[in-house]
Design an enzyme around this catalytic site. Structure first.
Site, short mmCIF file in Angstrom:
data_model
loop_
_atom_site.label_atom_id
_atom_site.label_comp_id
_atom_site.label_asym_id
_atom_site.label_seq_id
_atom_site.Cartn_x
_atom_site.Cartn_y
_atom_site.Cartn_z
N SER A 71 0.60 -1.46 0.40
CA SER A 71 -0.13 -0.07 -0.12
C SER A 71 1.33 0.95 0.02
CB SER A 71 -0.76 0.18 1.13
OG SER A 71 -1.37 -1.00 1.19
N1 SAH Z 1 -0.63 -4.64 4.01
C1 SAH Z 1 0.09 -5.59 2.66
C2 SAH Z 1 -1.26 -4.69 1.48
C3 SAH Z 1 -1.24 -6.30 0.57
S1 SAH Z 1 -2.11 -5.88 -0.92
C4 SAH Z 1 0.94 -4.68 2.37
O1 SAH Z 1 1.71 -3.58 2.39
O2 SAH Z 1 1.94 -5.20 2.13
C5 SAH Z 1 -3.47 -7.11 -0.27
C6 SAH Z 1 -3.27 -8.89 0.56
O3 SAH Z 1 -4.55 -9.13 0.95
C7 SAH Z 1 -2.79 -9.56 -0.50
O4 SAH Z 1 -1.63 -9.80 -0.44
C8 SAH Z 1 -3.91 -10.42 -0.79
O5 SAH Z 1 -3.27 -11.72 -0.89
C9 SAH Z 1 -4.63 -10.61 0.44
N2 SAH Z 1 -5.74 -11.30 1.18
C10 SAH Z 1 -6.71 -10.90 -0.27
N3 SAH Z 1 -8.04 -11.34 -0.11
C11 SAH Z 1 -7.53 -11.75 1.17
C12 SAH Z 1 -8.49 -13.12 2.23
N4 SAH Z 1 -9.63 -13.50 2.18
N5 SAH Z 1 -7.15 -13.51 3.68
C13 SAH Z 1 -6.34 -13.51 4.05
N6 SAH Z 1 -5.14 -12.12 2.83
C14 SAH Z 1 -5.90 -11.33 1.73
#
Ligand code: SAH
Length: 229
Positions: A71
């Site tokens: 993000s």
């Molecule tokens: N906070 C992270 C954001 C990653 S993007 C950062 O700054 O790097 C969002 C993440 O949520 C992705 O890695 C995706 O695989 C995960 N995600 C999506 N749906 C999910 C679910 N149902 N359970 C767990 N993780 C999930």
């Protein structure tokens, strides 16, 4: 003020200018000092692919593989600020991704429990946590829509992917008095960052803070790649 390394100063300046730009939505012109201190401490370059290190301190999201993104620093700082963390808090994070937001939380509270559905992203994040010396982070691979009941209730919950609605199981796992921060929306073009407060009687109050763009929260545990392209 302490002399800050140039890269960190670039990151903090980017966040501060975005905070000022959105102050009418977020209701403040400055985020909590502890949050900004955490943003100054965690080396974002260690959470992005090597070829993107040059952009690690820009205030924007970056791809981390598997169609996912780390993000934007401003968004990480804002969501952390909205959680209103206390040092003794236990926090649940859904969507470990790169682990960057997890590390910021780990700077500010006692314990972070982070759930990710993509095995490889979780494994990479765990390696980063251990290299950087974090010992207050626990990770789990699975469907974050179900939360992580074993360690519930949590003082705060943060979801870093956009949900179509607020999952009831997450509300159930939030302590009275706690905050849940979650992007909600049915399409990437209409998402809003929601601050959900559970009061001491268990009543829920939802406040929409501002429009955001997140990758979707995907239900189910199967290992599948999602791409926005
Ligand atoms: N906070 C992270 C954001 C990653 S993007 C950062 O700054 O790097 C969002 C993440 O949520 C992705 O890695 C995706 O695989 C995960 N995600 C999506 N749906 C999910 C679910 N149902 N359970 C767990 N993780 C999930």
């Amino acid at each position: 003020m302490r002399t800050l390394n140039k890269k960190i100063k670039r990151l903090l300046d980017g966040i501060e200018s975005e905070v000022r730009y959105t102050q009418n939505y977020i209701g403040k012109s400055k985020l909590d000092d502890r949050v900004m201190q955490a943003m100054a401490t965690v080396p974002r370059e260690k959470f992005v692919p090597k070829y993107l290190r040059i952009s690690a301190y820009d205030d924007g999201p970056l791809p981390i593989g598997h169609g996912q993104t780390i993000s934007q620093p401003y968004m990480v700082a804002l969501m952390t600020d909205l959680l209103d963390l206390k040092p003794e808090y236990h926090v649940l994070e859904i969507g470990t991704g790169s682990g960057y937001q997890t590390a910021i939380l780990a700077q500010l509270c006692a314990k972070v429990f982070s759930v990710e559905r993509i095995v490889e992203l979780s494994a990479q994040a765990v390696e980063r946590f251990s290299k950087l010396g974090y010992n207050n982070i626990e990770t789990h691979i699975g469907d974050g829509c179900k939360g992580w009941p074993e360690h519930a209730p949590y003082d705060g919950i943060i979801v870093t992917a956009a949900a179509t609605h607020i999952p009831q199981l997450l509300l159930d796992q939030l302590k009275p008095g706690g905050n849940l921060v979650i992007p909600v929306g049915v399409s990437p073009l209409s998402q809003s960052l929601a601050l959900v407060k559970k009061d001491l009687h268990g009543e829920i109050e939802i406040k929409n803070i501002l429009d955001v763009t997140f990758v979707p929260l995907i239900r189910g545990e199967e290992y599948e790649n999602y791409s926005l392209h």
